[in-house]
Structure formats: C-alpha cells, structure tokens
Scaffold this motif. Structure first.
Motif, PDB file in Angstrom:
ATOM      1  N   GLN A 152     -29.268  19.178 -23.167  1.00 10.78           N
ATOM      2  CA  GLN A 152     -28.171  19.624 -22.318  1.00 10.78           C
ATOM      3  C   GLN A 152     -27.801  18.558 -21.291  1.00 10.78           C
ATOM      4  OE1 GLN A 152     -26.137  22.460 -22.453  1.00 10.78           O
ATOM      5  NE2 GLN A 152     -25.047  21.116 -21.032  1.00 10.78           N
ATOM      6  N   LEU A 153     -28.816  17.906 -20.718  1.00 11.43           N
ATOM      7  CA  LEU A 153     -28.526  16.861 -19.733  1.00 11.43           C
ATOM      8  C   LEU A 153     -27.881  15.646 -20.391  1.00 11.43           C
ATOM      9  CD1 LEU A 153     -31.639  17.032 -17.371  1.00 11.43           C
ATOM     10  CD2 LEU A 153     -29.355  17.981 -17.021  1.00 11.43           C
ATOM     11  N   ARG A 154     -28.290  15.325 -21.621  1.00 11.67           N
ATOM     12  CA  ARG A 154     -27.615  14.237 -22.359  1.00 11.67           C
ATOM     13  C   ARG A 154     -26.132  14.578 -22.513  1.00 11.67           C
ATOM     14  NH1 ARG A 154     -31.900  14.887 -26.048  1.00 11.67           N
ATOM     15  NH2 ARG A 154     -33.610  13.413 -25.650  1.00 11.67           N
ATOM     16  N   THR A 155     -25.862  15.829 -22.888  1.00 12.94           N
ATOM     17  CA  THR A 155     -24.474  16.262 -23.052  1.00 12.94           C
ATOM     18  C   THR A 155     -23.719  16.148 -21.737  1.00 12.94           C
ATOM     19  OG1 THR A 155     -25.079  17.792 -24.836  1.00 12.94           O
ATOM     20  CG2 THR A 155     -22.985  18.191 -23.715  1.00 12.94           C
ATOM     21  N   ASP A 156     -24.348  16.561 -20.644  1.00 16.87           N
ATOM     22  CA  ASP A 156     -23.712  16.480 -19.331  1.00 16.87           C
ATOM     23  C   ASP A 156     -23.356  15.038 -18.985  1.00 16.87           C
ATOM     24  OD1 ASP A 156     -23.974  19.202 -19.000  1.00 16.87           O
ATOM     25  OD2 ASP A 156     -25.783  19.073 -17.774  1.00 16.87           O
ATOM     26  N   ALA A 196     -19.711  15.093 -17.227  1.00 19.63           N
ATOM     27  CA  ALA A 196     -19.987  16.121 -16.227  1.00 19.63           C
ATOM     28  C   ALA A 196     -20.888  15.562 -15.127  1.00 19.63           C
ATOM     29  CB  ALA A 196     -20.641  17.333 -16.885  1.00 19.63           C
ATOM     30  N   PHE A 197     -21.800  14.665 -15.526  1.00 19.25           N
ATOM     31  CA  PHE A 197     -22.601  13.891 -14.575  1.00 19.25           C
ATOM     32  C   PHE A 197     -22.164  12.431 -14.710  1.00 19.25           C
ATOM     33  CE2 PHE A 197     -26.598  16.842 -14.660  1.00 19.25           C
ATOM     34  CZ  PHE A 197     -25.914  17.777 -13.899  1.00 19.25           C
ATOM     35  N   PRO A 198     -21.235  11.963 -13.906  1.00 22.52           N
ATOM     36  CA  PRO A 198     -20.753  10.584 -14.028  1.00 22.52           C
ATOM     37  C   PRO A 198     -21.841   9.567 -13.663  1.00 22.52           C
ATOM     38  CG  PRO A 198     -19.261  11.947 -12.708  1.00 22.52           C
ATOM     39  CD  PRO A 198     -20.521  12.722 -12.862  1.00 22.52           C
ATOM     40  N   PRO A 199     -21.645   8.296 -14.023  1.00 21.80           N
ATOM     41  CA  PRO A 199     -22.581   7.240 -13.627  1.00 21.80           C
ATOM     42  C   PRO A 199     -22.845   7.272 -12.124  1.00 21.80           C
ATOM     43  CG  PRO A 199     -21.033   6.382 -15.217  1.00 21.80           C
ATOM     44  CD  PRO A 199     -20.565   7.766 -14.875  1.00 21.80           C
ATOM     45  N   ASN A 200     -24.100   7.041 -11.773  1.00 21.18           N
ATOM     46  CA  ASN A 200     -24.582   6.971 -10.383  1.00 21.18           C
ATOM     47  C   ASN A 200     -24.746   8.332  -9.716  1.00 21.18           C
ATOM     48  OD1 ASN A 200     -24.512   4.038 -10.456  1.00 21.18           O
ATOM     49  ND2 ASN A 200     -22.290   4.209 -10.215  1.00 21.18           N
ATOM     50  N   LEU A 237     -30.648   6.556 -19.922  1.00 20.77           N
ATOM     51  CA  LEU A 237     -29.547   7.330 -19.357  1.00 20.77           C
ATOM     52  C   LEU A 237     -29.686   7.499 -17.852  1.00 20.77           C
ATOM     53  CD1 LEU A 237     -28.977  10.145 -22.006  1.00 20.77           C
ATOM     54  CD2 LEU A 237     -27.484   8.216 -21.505  1.00 20.77           C
ATOM     55  N   LEU A 238     -30.934   7.595 -17.392  1.00 17.51           N
ATOM     56  CA  LEU A 238     -31.204   7.754 -15.972  1.00 17.51           C
ATOM     57  C   LEU A 238     -31.947   6.538 -15.449  1.00 17.51           C
ATOM     58  CD1 LEU A 238     -32.462  11.461 -15.839  1.00 17.51           C
ATOM     59  CD2 LEU A 238     -30.130  10.625 -15.525  1.00 17.51           C
ATOM     60  N   ALA A 288     -18.050  15.119 -26.691  1.00 14.79           N
ATOM     61  CA  ALA A 288     -19.481  14.986 -26.421  1.00 14.79           C
ATOM     62  C   ALA A 288     -20.270  15.255 -27.697  1.00 14.79           C
ATOM     63  CB  ALA A 288     -19.913  15.942 -25.309  1.00 14.79           C
ATOM     64  N   GLU A 289     -19.835  16.275 -28.457  1.00 17.79           N
ATOM     65  CA  GLU A 289     -20.500  16.596 -29.715  1.00 17.79           C
ATOM     66  C   GLU A 289     -20.257  15.483 -30.741  1.00 17.79           C
ATOM     67  OE1 GLU A 289     -23.000  18.978 -32.074  1.00 17.79           O
ATOM     68  OE2 GLU A 289     -22.554  18.993 -29.942  1.00 17.79           O
ATOM     69  N   VAL A 290     -19.056  14.920 -30.740  1.00 12.69           N
ATOM     70  CA  VAL A 290     -18.759  13.784 -31.619  1.00 12.69           C
ATOM     71  C   VAL A 290     -19.756  12.666 -31.376  1.00 12.69           C
ATOM     72  CG1 VAL A 290     -17.115  11.897 -32.023  1.00 12.69           C
ATOM     73  CG2 VAL A 290     -16.300  14.251 -31.920  1.00 12.69           C
ATOM     74  N   THR A 291     -19.980  12.361 -30.113  1.00  9.35           N
ATOM     75  CA  THR A 291     -20.905  11.282 -29.771  1.00  9.35           C
ATOM     76  C   THR A 291     -22.307  11.571 -30.269  1.00  9.35           C
ATOM     77  OG1 THR A 291     -19.608  10.705 -27.820  1.00  9.35           O
ATOM     78  CG2 THR A 291     -21.883   9.966 -27.860  1.00  9.35           C
ATOM     79  N   LYS A 292     -22.764  12.812 -30.070  1.00  5.71           N
ATOM     80  CA  LYS A 292     -24.126  13.156 -30.493  1.00  5.71           C
ATOM     81  C   LYS A 292     -24.268  13.119 -32.019  1.00  5.71           C
ATOM     82  CE  LYS A 292     -24.428  16.978 -27.997  1.00  5.71           C
ATOM     83  NZ  LYS A 292     -25.039  18.207 -27.446  1.00  5.71           N
ATOM     84  N   ILE A 293     -23.247  13.594 -32.728  1.00  2.00           N
ATOM     85  CA  ILE A 293     -23.316  13.571 -34.194  1.00  2.00           C
ATOM     86  C   ILE A 293     -23.247  12.135 -34.703  1.00  2.00           C
ATOM     87  CG2 ILE A 293     -22.173  14.295 -36.323  1.00  2.00           C
ATOM     88  CD1 ILE A 293     -21.214  16.798 -34.763  1.00  2.00           C
ATOM     89  N   ASP A 294     -22.402  11.331 -34.074  1.00  2.00           N
ATOM     90  CA  ASP A 294     -22.327   9.898 -34.400  1.00  2.00           C
ATOM     91  C   ASP A 294     -23.715   9.263 -34.294  1.00  2.00           C
ATOM     92  OD1 ASP A 294     -22.078   7.080 -34.163  1.00  2.00           O
ATOM     93  OD2 ASP A 294     -20.058   7.239 -33.351  1.00  2.00           O
TER      94      ASP A 294
END
Length: 204
Positions: free
Chosen positions: A19-23, A28-32, A63-64, A130-136
C-alpha cells in the motif's frame, strides 16, 4: 477469464508495504514527504514495531530514506545524470537476465507472462497508472527471477524502485503493451539478441 497464476497470500507487513509503494508511486506521498510512524500505525491499526519493519524494507528498496533523529521520508527524485546511470545499470542487469533465460521459458511460464500483459492492458484501459507501474515491474521481475532467482532480484529491485520516483504517466497504452509484447515475442522465438534490444528500448 481467470489466469493460471497462483494468487499469492501476503502477510500483513507485505500488504502495508504494498500500500505504501502504491502511495509513493501514485504521488499520494510525493518525494521528500516525511512519514510519521504513529500516524501510519493508527492508519493500519498496528503498533509502531511492524511499521518500522516496513519502513526499513522500503528504505532498502530505495523508495524511502532514513536519517538519524529525522525519521523516514520519501526519497527525492533522481537528477538527470543519476537517472541516466540507473537506466544503464538496469539495462545491463536485464540484458544479463535475457541471456540467462535463453530459450528456456516453458509453455506455462509464457502463459503466465501473457496473463501479466493482459492485466497491464486492463490497468491501462482503466487509467490506473499506479497499478500499471506495479504490473510493469512484475513483468520484468518475473524474467529476473526466472534468470537468477532471489539473488538477482535483490540486486535489480532497488534500481527499479528508485527509478519509479521519476515516474510519469504513460502517454500511449498501445506503446506500453507493445514494448512488453516485443520482449515476450522475442523470448518465445528464442531470439536473445532481439529480446535484449526490446528490453533496452523499454527501459528509459
């Protein structure tokens, strides 16, 4: 139509990490953005211990970023020169994987990869980027795992996730699916050179 892929049962920690990866990927959680352990614990109904474990996992993935006495925050976007380096390194790893696979995909594995591409098209049609990215990522991860198992995946994965902070929406759904289809078609034909070329064209 149901695919032949086995549904993976995720632990609670893995579900939170996903879920946090998706965010992060969705913006939803921008850089920084700084993450608050207490807020996340309340959000997911857990103690702070499991949240810390997830933060550590996502930090290892790139990611973090965690700093002493400052907590964890979403990593910054790579500058152009670093992004270029990441692309080069990822291409080298994936070409290596293609060379290791070298005409060894079974009919079952081909079917599973085709199912991933079908899911990719569905996500694109739904404009769920976001789902496109994860499936990719899952398509490429399948090939990396086939070539070198967890050891190669663990080398490759942080590059991919770090690059995703520079994620931009796909401008053409047909282009996205076609690029991945060319990789799979070349692998099905046993053409390592063509598959390697297709991989390089897709990673950018």
């Amino acid at each position: 139509m149901a695919t032949s892929r086995t549904t993976k049962i995720l632990s609670v920690k893995d579900q939170i990490a996903e879920q946090l990866r998706t965010d992060i990927i969705s913006g939803a959680f921008p850089p920084n953005t700084k993450l608050n352990e207490t807020e996340l614990a309340n959000r997911f109904g857990l103690s702070r211990g499991p949240i810390r474990d997830v933060i550590l996992q996502l930090t290892k993935e790139g990611l973090l970023i965690s700093k002493n006495n400052c907590g964890a925050s979403v990593n910054s976007v790579l500058d152009p020169s670093m992004q270029k380096l990441m692309i080069k390194l990822r291409r080298e790893i994936e070409v290596f994987a293609i060379e290791q696979i070298n005409d060894t995909l079974s009919e079952q594995e081909i079917t599973e990869l085709e199912a991933i591409l079908a899911d990719l098209q569905k996500a694109l049609d739904a404009e769920d980027y976001a789902e496109v990215t994860k499936i990719d990522i899952s398509f490429h991860r399948y090939l990396i795992n086939k070539a070198g198992g967890d050891e190669l995946v663990n080398i490759w994965y942080p590059y991919v996730m770090r690059m995703r902070l520079n994620y931009k929406r796909i401008s053409s759904s047909s282009q996205c699916v076609d690029e991945h289809s060319r990789i799979l078609d070349a692998l099905k034909a046993g053409d390592v050179k063509l598959a390697s070329k297709a991989v390089k064209a897709n990673i950018k």
